[in-house]
Design a protein around this motif. Structure first.
Motif, PDB file in Angstrom:
ATOM      1  N   LEU A  31       0.882  -1.170   0.089  1.00  0.00           N
ATOM      2  CA  LEU A  31       0.217  -0.081  -0.140  1.00  0.00           C
ATOM      3  C   LEU A  31       0.880   1.297   0.012  1.00  0.00           C
ATOM      4  O   LEU A  31       0.052   2.254  -0.346  1.00  0.00           O
ATOM      5  N   LYS A  32       2.203   1.118   0.092  1.00  0.00           N
ATOM      6  CA  LYS A  32       3.108   2.298   0.205  1.00  0.00           C
ATOM      7  C   LYS A  32       2.913   3.341  -1.204  1.00  0.00           C
ATOM      8  O   LYS A  32       3.115   4.246  -1.334  1.00  0.00           O
ATOM      9  N   GLY A  34       0.169   3.600  -3.001  1.00  0.00           N
ATOM     10  CA  GLY A  34      -1.104   4.135  -3.270  1.00  0.00           C
ATOM     11  C   GLY A  34      -2.260   3.148  -2.874  1.00  0.00           C
ATOM     12  O   GLY A  34      -1.906   2.117  -2.497  1.00  0.00           O
ATOM     13  N   PRO A  35      -3.421   3.469  -2.882  1.00  0.00           N
ATOM     14  CA  PRO A  35      -4.569   2.945  -2.544  1.00  0.00           C
ATOM     15  C   PRO A  35      -4.676   1.711  -3.679  1.00  0.00           C
ATOM     16  O   PRO A  35      -4.150   1.405  -4.728  1.00  0.00           O
ATOM     17  N   ARG A  36      -5.073   0.537  -2.966  1.00  0.00           N
ATOM     18  CA  ARG A  36      -5.269  -0.691  -3.637  1.00  0.00           C
ATOM     19  C   ARG A  36      -6.793  -1.330  -3.313  1.00  0.00           C
ATOM     20  O   ARG A  36      -7.300  -1.285  -2.142  1.00  0.00           O
ATOM     21  N   ILE A  73      -4.254   1.381   8.121  1.00  0.00           N
ATOM     22  CA  ILE A  73      -4.881   1.445   6.886  1.00  0.00           C
ATOM     23  C   ILE A  73      -6.316   1.991   7.232  1.00  0.00           C
ATOM     24  O   ILE A  73      -6.768   1.974   8.319  1.00  0.00           O
ATOM     25  N   LYS A  76     -12.243   2.323   2.185  1.00  0.00           N
ATOM     26  CA  LYS A  76     -13.109   3.210   1.715  1.00  0.00           C
ATOM     27  C   LYS A  76     -13.990   2.551   0.858  1.00  0.00           C
ATOM     28  O   LYS A  76     -13.686   1.799   0.080  1.00  0.00           O
ATOM     29  N   GLU A  86     -11.594   0.386  -1.421  1.00  0.00           N
ATOM     30  CA  GLU A  86     -10.185   0.720  -1.608  1.00  0.00           C
ATOM     31  C   GLU A  86      -9.655   0.665  -0.163  1.00  0.00           C
ATOM     32  O   GLU A  86     -10.099   0.991   0.893  1.00  0.00           O
ATOM     33  N   TYR A  87      -8.480   0.335  -0.075  1.00  0.00           N
ATOM     34  CA  TYR A  87      -7.750   0.256   1.128  1.00  0.00           C
ATOM     35  C   TYR A  87      -6.402   1.397   0.700  1.00  0.00           C
ATOM     36  O   TYR A  87      -5.873   1.203  -0.141  1.00  0.00           O
ATOM     37  N   ARG A  88      -6.092   2.348   1.822  1.00  0.00           N
ATOM     38  CA  ARG A  88      -4.883   2.853   1.663  1.00  0.00           C
ATOM     39  C   ARG A  88      -4.297   3.215   2.965  1.00  0.00           C
ATOM     40  O   ARG A  88      -5.081   2.943   4.289  1.00  0.00           O
ATOM     41  N   THR A  90      -3.105   5.211   6.122  1.00  0.00           N
ATOM     42  CA  THR A  90      -3.294   6.215   7.005  1.00  0.00           C
ATOM     43  C   THR A  90      -2.083   6.927   7.150  1.00  0.00           C
ATOM     44  O   THR A  90      -0.797   6.575   7.129  1.00  0.00           O
ATOM     45  N   LYS A  94       1.745   5.345   6.942  1.00  0.00           N
ATOM     46  CA  LYS A  94       2.806   5.897   6.159  1.00  0.00           C
ATOM     47  C   LYS A  94       4.053   5.945   7.020  1.00  0.00           C
ATOM     48  O   LYS A  94       5.172   5.871   6.714  1.00  0.00           O
TER      49      LYS A  94
END
Length: 122
Positions: A31-32, A34-36, A73, A76, A86-88, A90, A94
């Motif tokens: 996820l580093k 971007g969103p997946r 994470i 959304k 989507e997962y991203r 937080t 990060k």
């Protein structure tokens, strides 16, 4: 006298509890960039693994829920049919990426040594 909870008193124990699980570090690492979506995360976990072991949907869902609960994470849900989620990472997630990068770098430096040791022991 009540016994102290090691996860509260020891930062290493708390960290270990937060990232325990077979796939959590790899999910954060994927996820580093971007969103997946769920399927992209699952595909990313299957890259670079030996053999044909696949992560089950139940296990992946459990790992994603745990990472969400720890605040690493964010999930959304777009409220569409078919479902789009989507997962991203937080902000907290990060800030964890350099830690995973250090683990990766350590593995790059020492993995061949460990593999040679295991091969010699067998």
């Amino acid at each position: 006298m009540a016994k102290a909870n090691p996860a509260r008193t020891c930062p290493v124990a708390a960290f270990q509890k937060m990232i325990s699980g077979k796939y959590k570090l790899r999910i954060v690492w994927d996820l580093k960039d971007g969103p997946r979506r769920y399927g992209e995360i699952r595909s990313g976990l299957l890259r670079g693994t030996e053999g044909s072991a696949e992560i089950t949907p139940r296990v992946l869902s459990r790992e994603l829920k745990a990472l969400t609960a720890t605040g690493l994470i964010d999930r959304k849900d777009f409220g569409e049919v078919p479902p789009k989620v989507e997962y991203r990472l937080t902000r907290k997630g990060k800030s964890f990426v350099p830690v995973v990068a250090a683990i990766r770098d350590w593995g790059d430096r020492h993995l061949t040594e460990a593999a040679a040791f295991v091969d010699a022991a067998e």
